[in-house]
Design a protein around this motif. Structure first.
Motif, PDB file in Angstrom:
ATOM      1  N   LYS A 184       0.869  -1.183   0.000  1.00 19.22           N
ATOM      2  CA  LYS A 184       0.000   0.000   0.000  1.00 19.22           C
ATOM      3  C   LYS A 184       0.902   1.228   0.000  1.00 19.22           C
ATOM      4  O   LYS A 184       1.492   1.574   1.015  1.00 19.22           O
ATOM      5  CB  LYS A 184      -0.908   0.015   1.222  1.00 19.22           C
ATOM      6  N   ARG A 244      -0.098   4.273  -1.435  1.00 22.34           N
ATOM      7  CA  ARG A 244      -0.866   5.491  -1.677  1.00 22.34           C
ATOM      8  C   ARG A 244      -1.869   5.686  -0.548  1.00 22.34           C
ATOM      9  O   ARG A 244      -2.371   4.721   0.033  1.00 22.34           O
ATOM     10  CB  ARG A 244      -1.617   5.429  -3.016  1.00 22.34           C
ATOM     11  N   CYS A 245      -2.136   6.932  -0.250  1.00 24.76           N
ATOM     12  CA  CYS A 245      -3.208   7.284   0.685  1.00 24.76           C
ATOM     13  C   CYS A 245      -4.472   7.526  -0.122  1.00 24.76           C
ATOM     14  O   CYS A 245      -4.464   8.329  -1.065  1.00 24.76           O
ATOM     15  CB  CYS A 245      -2.849   8.529   1.488  1.00 24.76           C
ATOM     16  N   THR A 246      -5.526   6.818   0.229  1.00 20.81           N
ATOM     17  CA  THR A 246      -6.770   6.946  -0.524  1.00 20.81           C
ATOM     18  C   THR A 246      -7.428   8.294  -0.238  1.00 20.81           C
ATOM     19  O   THR A 246      -7.224   8.909   0.807  1.00 20.81           O
ATOM     20  CB  THR A 246      -7.741   5.819  -0.152  1.00 20.81           C
ATOM     21  N   ASP A 274      -6.265  11.119  -3.817  1.00 16.39           N
ATOM     22  CA  ASP A 274      -5.300  10.025  -3.751  1.00 16.39           C
ATOM     23  C   ASP A 274      -3.889  10.596  -3.858  1.00 16.39           C
ATOM     24  O   ASP A 274      -3.600  11.393  -4.760  1.00 16.39           O
ATOM     25  CB  ASP A 274      -5.536   9.036  -4.899  1.00 16.39           C
ATOM     26  N   GLY A 291       2.660   7.807  -1.366  1.00 20.73           N
ATOM     27  CA  GLY A 291       3.355   7.840  -0.089  1.00 20.73           C
ATOM     28  C   GLY A 291       4.581   8.730  -0.139  1.00 20.73           C
ATOM     29  O   GLY A 291       5.315   8.747  -1.130  1.00 20.73           O
ATOM     30  N   CYS A 346       1.253  12.327   3.226  1.00 20.92           N
ATOM     31  CA  CYS A 346       0.968  10.899   3.143  1.00 20.92           C
ATOM     32  C   CYS A 346       2.218  10.143   3.574  1.00 20.92           C
ATOM     33  O   CYS A 346       3.237  10.166   2.870  1.00 20.92           O
ATOM     34  CB  CYS A 346       0.540  10.522   1.734  1.00 20.92           C
ATOM     35  N   LYS A 347       2.167   9.545   4.722  1.00 23.46           N
ATOM     36  CA  LYS A 347       3.324   8.873   5.304  1.00 23.46           C
ATOM     37  C   LYS A 347       3.523   7.522   4.640  1.00 23.46           C
ATOM     38  O   LYS A 347       2.676   6.624   4.734  1.00 23.46           O
ATOM     39  CB  LYS A 347       3.114   8.701   6.812  1.00 23.46           C
ATOM     40  N   THR A 368       0.852   2.541   4.781  1.00 26.65           N
ATOM     41  CA  THR A 368       0.862   3.949   4.388  1.00 26.65           C
ATOM     42  C   THR A 368      -0.422   4.624   4.838  1.00 26.65           C
ATOM     43  O   THR A 368      -1.518   4.088   4.663  1.00 26.65           O
ATOM     44  CB  THR A 368       1.022   4.058   2.867  1.00 26.65           C
ATOM     45  N   HIS A 369      -0.292   5.799   5.431  1.00 27.99           N
ATOM     46  CA  HIS A 369      -1.462   6.459   6.004  1.00 27.99           C
ATOM     47  C   HIS A 369      -1.275   7.969   5.967  1.00 27.99           C
ATOM     48  O   HIS A 369      -0.174   8.486   5.800  1.00 27.99           O
ATOM     49  CB  HIS A 369      -1.677   6.007   7.458  1.00 27.99           C
ATOM     50  N   TRP A 370      -2.389   8.651   6.143  1.00 25.66           N
ATOM     51  CA  TRP A 370      -2.396  10.105   6.197  1.00 25.66           C
ATOM     52  C   TRP A 370      -1.891  10.580   7.552  1.00 25.66           C
ATOM     53  O   TRP A 370      -2.221  10.013   8.585  1.00 25.66           O
ATOM     54  CB  TRP A 370      -3.798  10.667   5.996  1.00 25.66           C
TER      55      TRP A 370
END
Length: 1287
Positions: free
Chosen positions: A557, A559-561, A576, A579, A599-600, A605-607
């Motif tokens: 993962k 990308r941050c959705t 979107d 990361g 986007c970490k 991976t998360h916001w």
């Protein structure tokens, strides 16, 4: 320490920049317009910008017209340097557009341009063509010459060129007179203009359409090109121009304290990492070129895009580099960055965002500080990216007079470092393969392991196919050990030796991400390639490095959705985002400012939290929530916004409560309640409960909402608990066939923060609420299909009893509230075969064994507002600390305590409290004045009524003072002190009642029982009764039951999980029996006797009035004053307290408080201020000058008044003594009494106009003045009856 020192130097550096160079924070005019509609005539090209002789050109600009009529106007005009004719220009007249070129005027057909709308104009020409070409919004327009073009240079186009060094104006026509610009009248443009640019080449129609948002190469839309005069540009967000390719030039420094030089490749790596982290989402780094700055002054030269001539940045021409930038630990570099924006952005937004993000200091490798010169950051939209790496110091600059179609530049490679552009041109060429690498590294000889590691990683992994992202050092596994080498001789061979430190071994741990730029093999092979590169040992002779324990994980993962986020600053929709990148959004309230969110890049991976600091708030008040739409995506954010607003409100009115609860209901209705959302909801509801607000109209709403939170909980297994300071919810999934019993317990942490919840745990010390569900409950569980969720039991705990204020008269909730329910039950659960057991802890110990009642909350009572009901619940047992209840149904349970002596609504109780304290304070003041007056003046206290009055005033003064100090003394929370205060208050109250009764006794003796009665030690016996009887009563109470005195329980006390003792604020009698016997009954007896005496006195006064001679009767007002004085002095106003019940209760309470708290004031008015003899004493002893009064002679005779021998039996004529005392408190009374004792006629009753004929009374004290005769009984309370005769 290093970081703090770096920060200090960075701040100093920024300050020096502002003081040594002229700030140029913003040069670009993209997004801004020139408005020629108000007090603004023209813009002019600055003298330092010269246009060379051109054989081809393109001019483009945007125009917004406010008028379109027959009047002539000029958009721009370029004149020959010698003023012979108009070289180039565009304007309009008579509904047509006009173009001027080489002195020839070209006109378009009639056109219908809309007003207040932006149009794009482009004018092109080449020496290979015989006419100019005009494009409006991309479409070519027919041009017709107004005169024969054969007479001009158009006969031989190759011989024509645009003259150099002319003058250019925008917004008006002009000419040159003696080299000075002369404005042509009536040619002003009434409209707006923007994005005026000029190129030294003719652009085709396709190029004009595809390259419409690129910057010019000859004339640019930048502030340094234009003399705006009085026409300051202003932003216009309606004019948008989106582009994808940008050149960014800037200068930065790298600060380091180890005094080592920063190598060029290290600077490039740091700059590359910095830009990767700082560029927001949608901006892709194409290439980075870094150059050394070797001279103290700089002329930043940038190569014009696509091979055009290089020009010197006007804003940096001749600018001196700040002297601070030449420190030995500081290295300066130029940087040229190519940025690709996908999808394309508005140029103004890109320039603003890059300027905002890149000027922030950046800390790299833990030891380096990168600081960009904000004045040097310049972003230019360019046609495309050149592959050449150009050093700003080696670019050849052509002469302004030269004409070149494709100028060349000298590319240098020796003094620059750049990233290859081939694989990063855009998002389409970048692979989506990411890895996270964790490893340990053993380093020998490294003074700065973090810098060495970062440099080694960038050199070990190939730049053209891999990129290191987000490099982080973990906490050090082993501290670095420095070794002290043996002493070495000095260079001069002397005997002195120096000690050399050699850096020893250190073991470091780090984590970073790797982005694969070019996917040349399978992911597994790429992973092995990375591992092999990292395992290669490194040794350069002074530093050695060996990687160990390498763990490589593929990031699936990356990308941050997209998601929406609601905050106080508004609703943001984050797209979107890859990361490691930043997403940027305009502020909802101010589109000129931006919010960012990172986007970490991680295995998950998360916001990160958004940065909305630059955005102004949209939701500033609770009422603004009405405009917030709640959706499933922003539900959690809306709850967080409400929580933020509640932090600024300690009190909520009805409308604010309604708004908040409506939004919370919307949140519960539109979303599934996850643990995070549930906890946020519980926190907000708890804040509402703890606010100082009237929650009674919303009790049912809050209870239903809390239950809905538990019913809709998802995302847990087995059970889950949500806890807040004033509220707790526990949900437990049960299996019907395996259900035997279930318990829920709550304990207080004694800190007032959060309770603790225990499931299936027996109650223990500290438990404040406990509920046990019987096994028979399983027969009431809802039927379900096998694929449905199991039945759910929900428990709720409420730590704010004030929520359940149902207005029960005489009862108060003395426990917290606990409830149980079954989710999705088909019908209410009631009439259970086994009882539900509820144990509740008393907030205030029931030490007096008052009546308690087990109740539940009935939602249907009080017209749907809810109230307490006892149906189906009964008390099992009770103690001073706990009550156990048994109920046959599930709902909200509590225990009511009977406190009928104190019930009253909070508003009236607060008003009555204010009246009581104010009245007691006023009475204390005037009682003190009264006591001082009678004690100070001996002539006023000679008779018994005055002495009784002094004792009554002392008792009332003590009562008022103890009452006023009660709450303050109680706040010390000392039981012994509280008992002492309560007993003193009780004592002075009884003493006051007793002296009021003795006033009645004295009056009875004076007016009714007027026969010869001898009472030895009359006043002494009165004092023994007045002060002794209350003392004996209080001592008996303390002996029988010391606990009868204590802290008083109020019904309006806000209970929390804090110790309930904090809520008690008054020390008084707690035992009902003691209260009714020693206060109510005692007062009833006294006032019953006083009422009887009062009635007899009124009858006696009536008789005296009837028997008085004509002309001597006083007026009605005198009688009313006498009756009022008598009523207040006998304390008959206290009898109002016996009637404070029923519909008139509140009114009578106000009357009771007003009359009795001001009793001291009334005593002062009737027995000091309205007494003539008291006023005379004030004037004799306290006044000066003409107000001072000489002492009267009758005072000297008053001492012997009424002295007579013991009465003889049946004398021929009896002298009738006055009803007044010999020692009357009234001068007039004394005189009258003296006169009557010397006359053989009936005496005059002063002030009431009555004549009293009665036999003389025997004296009530010992022989007077040595005479064997006893003085007569000291007469009636003249000061009570207000009997002085006004003279």
């Amino acid at each position: 320490m290093f970081f703090l020192l770096n920060a200090f130097i960075a701040v100093s550096l920024l300050r020096s920049l502002g003081s040594t160079t002229e700030p140029v924070p913003w040069l670009s005019l993209w997004g801004e317009v020139a408005d020629f509609t108000f007090l603004c005539s023209d813009w002019r090209l600055k003298p330092h910008v010269s246009i060379p002789a051109l054989q081809e050109f393109t001019v483009c600009f945007h125009l917004n017209l406010e008028t379109w009529d027959s009047s002539p106007w000029t958009a721009f005009m370029y004149c020959h340097p010698y003023g012979r004719h108009v070289e180039l220009g565009l304007g309009g007249q008579m509904g047509s557009l006009v173009v001027w070129l080489f002195g020839v005027q070209w006109t378009t057909p009639q056109m219908d341009l809309l007003l207040s709308q932006w149009y794009s104009f482009c004018l092109t020409w080449s020496h290979t063509k015989d006419r100019p070409t005009l494009y409006v919004n991309g479409d070519a327009v027919v041009l017709t010459a107004d005169r024969d073009a054969n007479t001009s240079c158009f006969v031989s186009p190759s011989s024509c060129n645009l003259s150099a060094n002319g003058s250019l104006t925008l917004g008006i026509g002009h000419g040159l007179v003696n080299g000075n610009i002369q404005i042509i009248p009536f040619t002003v443009l009434f409209g707006k203009m923007s994005l005026f640019r000029m190129w030294a080449k003719e652009r085709s129609e396709q190029e004009l359409a595809s390259l419409s948002c690129t910057e010019g190469d000859l004339v640019k839309w930048e502030e340094d090109y234009w003399d705006t005069r009085l026409c300051t540009p202003f932003p216009d967000p309606t004019l948008q121009c989106k582009w994808s390719f940008y050149d960014v030039t800037l200068m930065f420094v790298i600060l380091r304290l180890d005094k080592n030089e920063t190598e060029l490749h290290t600077a490039r790596d740091v700059a590359h990492q910095w830009l990767r982290e700082k560029l927001p989402v949608g901006m892709y780094l194409h290439s980075v070129s870094v150059f050394d700055v070797t001279r103290p002054t700089t002329e930043e030269v940038v190569k014009a895009s696509h091979g055009d001539s290089a020009v010197i940045r006007p804003e940096l021409r001749g600018a001196a580099v700040p002297y601070n930038w030449g420190l030995p630990n500081m290295n300066r570099f130029h940087c040229l960055v190519h940025v690709n924006v996908e999808p394309s952005w508005n140029v103004a937004a890109v320039q603003f965002e890059l300027h905002k993000d890149l000027r922030i200091p950046y800390r790299a490798l833990g030891r380096l500080l990168l600081l960009a010169d904000a004045n040097s950051i310049h972003t230019t939209p360019t046609e495309n990216f050149t592959d050449a790496t150009v050093s700003p110091e080696d670019v050849s600059t052509p002469s302004p007079d030269s004409t070149t179609n494709t100028p060349t530049t000298n590319a240098t490679t020796g003094s620059s470092s750049s990233t290859p552009p081939a694989s990063t041109a855009g998002p389409g060429n970048i692979s989506e393969l990411y890895f996270e690498v964790k490893m340990n590294v053993s380093i020998t000889g490294a003074p700065d392991p973090e810098q060495i590691l970062f440099t080694w990683l960038n050199s070990s992994l190939p730049d053209d196919s891999m990129m290191v992202l987000d490099f982080q050092m973990n906490p050090r596994l082993q501290r670095q050990r420095s070794k002290l080498q043996s002493n070495l001789p000095t260079s001069d061979g002397g005997s002195e030796y120096r000690k050399v430190f050699v850096y020893g071994d250190s073991r470091e741990s780090c984590v970073f991400q790797v982005q694969v730029l070019q996917l040349l093999s399978e992911p597994q092979e790429t992973e092995e390639q990375i591992r092999g590169l990292l395992l290669t040992p490194y040794n350069d002779g002074s530093v050695s490095l060996v990687a160990e324990d390498i763990l490589i994980s593929r990031i699936l993962k990356f990308r941050c959705t997209a998601e929406t986020h609601q905050s106080l600053k508004g609703l943001f929709t984050w797209p979107d985002t890859s990361g490691g990148r930043n997403a940027t959004q305009t502020c909802p309230r101010d589109p000129t400012h931006y919010a960012t969110r990172h986007c970490k890049l991680h295995l998950s991976t998360h916001w990160m939290a958004p940065d909305v600091e630059d955005c102004p708030p949209v939701v500033e008040t609770i009422s603004d929530l009405e405009h917030v739409e709640v959706t499933a995506d922003n539900a959690l954010n809306v709850v967080e916004v409400i929580g933020s607003l509640l932090g600024n409100h300690s009190n909520l009115n009805y409308d604010e409560l309604a708004t908040i609860l409506n939004k919370l209901e919307d949140v519960v209705n539109v979303s599934m309640v996850t643990p995070n959302l549930g906890q946020a909801l519980v926190n907000v509801i708890s804040d509402v409960l703890e606010s100082d607000s009237d929650l009674m109209p919303f009790t049912n709403t809050i209870l239903n909402m809390t239950e809905a939170v538990g019913d809709k909980m998802v995302g847990y297994k087995g059970s889950f608990t949500l806890i807040a300071p004033a509220l707790a919810i526990s949900v437990v999934d049960v299996v019907p066939g395996q259900f035997s019993s279930l318990t829920f317990g709550v304990s207080s942490d004694q800190a007032g923060t959060k309770p603790e919840i225990f499931i299936n745990t027996h109650p223990f010390n500290g438990t404040v609420a406990f509920i046990s569900l019987p096994s028979a409950l399983q027969y009431s569980f809802p039927q379900r299909d096998p694929d449905q969720n199991p039945p759910r039991v929900q428990f709720q705990f409420y730590g704010i009893p004030l929520l359940f204020n149902s207005g029960e008269i005489g009862k108060t909730l003395n426990t917290f509230v606990v409830s149980a329910c079954v989710t999705n039950a088909s019908s209410p659960i009631k009439d259970l075969a086994e009882d539900v057991k509820v144990i509740l802890h008393h907030l205030v110990p029931n030490t007096l064994s008052k009546d308690v009642q087990c109740v539940y909350w009935n939602f249907n009572k009080n017209d749907g507002h809810g109230g307490w009901d006892d149906h189906g619940c009964r008390k099992y047992n009770t103690s001073s600390e706990y009550t156990t209840c048994l109920c046959d149904h599930l709902t909200h349970f509590g225990v009511l305590l009977d406190v009928s002596r104190t019930e009253l609504d909070p508003a009236n109780e607060q008003i009555l409290t204010i009246i009581t304290y104010a009245g007691c304070g006023v009475s204390s003041l005037f009682l003190g004045i009264t006591i001082l007056t009678y004690i100070a003046f001996e002539k006023l206290r000679r008779d018994y009524p005055s002495q009784i009055l002094i004792n009554l005033s002392l008792a009332l003064l003590g009562l008022n003072l103890v009452f006023l100090l009660n709450s303050w003394l109680t706040s010390w929370a000392l039981d012994g002190l509280c008992v002492a205060v309560a007993s003193m208050l009780h004592y002075f109250l009884l003493a006051s009642f007793t002296w009021m009764g003795l006033e009645a006794v004295n009056m009875y003796f004076a007016l009714v029982k007027v026969f010869n009665v001898y009472v030895p030690s009359y006043i002494l016996k009165f004092c023994a009764l007045g002060w002794g009887l209350p003392l004996v009563t209080c001592i008996l109470v303390l002996i029988v039951d010391r606990e009868a005195y204590g802290r008083h329980l109020y019904t309006d006390t806000q209970s929390t999980l804090e110790p309930p003792g904090n809520a008690d604020n008054f020390c008084w009698i707690q035992d009902d029996v003691t209260f009714y016997v020693t206060v109510v009954a005692y007062a009833a007896l006294v006032f019953l006797f006083n009422t009887g005496v009062f009635a007899v006195v009124l009858v006696q006064i009536r008789r005296m009035r009837v028997n008085s001679p004509a002309g001597s009767q006083s007026g009605l007002m005198h009688d009313l004053k006498a009756v009022s004085s008598l009523t207040l002095l006998l304390g008959l106003t206290w009898t109002v307290g016996f009637f404070t019940w029923g519909p008139a209760r509140v009114v009578l309470l106000y009357l009771f408080a007003g009359l009795n708290t001001l009793q001291g004031l009334f005593i002062f008015l009737f027995h000091c201020l309205m007494k003539e003899n008291v006023r005379k004493q004030w004037r004799i002893h306290l006044c000066f000058g003409r107000f001072k009064l000489e002492e009267f002679s009758e005072w000297s005779n008053s001492a012997s008044v009424g002295v007579q021998a013991k009465p003889k039996i049946k004398p021929p004529q009896v002298s009738v003594p006055s009803v007044r005392s010999v020692k009357s408190s009234s001068t007039d009374s004394t005189s009258a009494s003296s006169d009557s004792s010397q006359r053989d006629s009936s005496c005059k009753r002063p002030n009431l106009g009555l004549f009293v004929n009665s036999p003389a009374l025997p004296g009530a004290q010992s022989s007077f003045s040595g005479s064997g005769a006893l003085p007569p009984y000291r007469g009636t309370r003249n000061h009570l009856l207000d009997q002085q005769e006004q003279r």
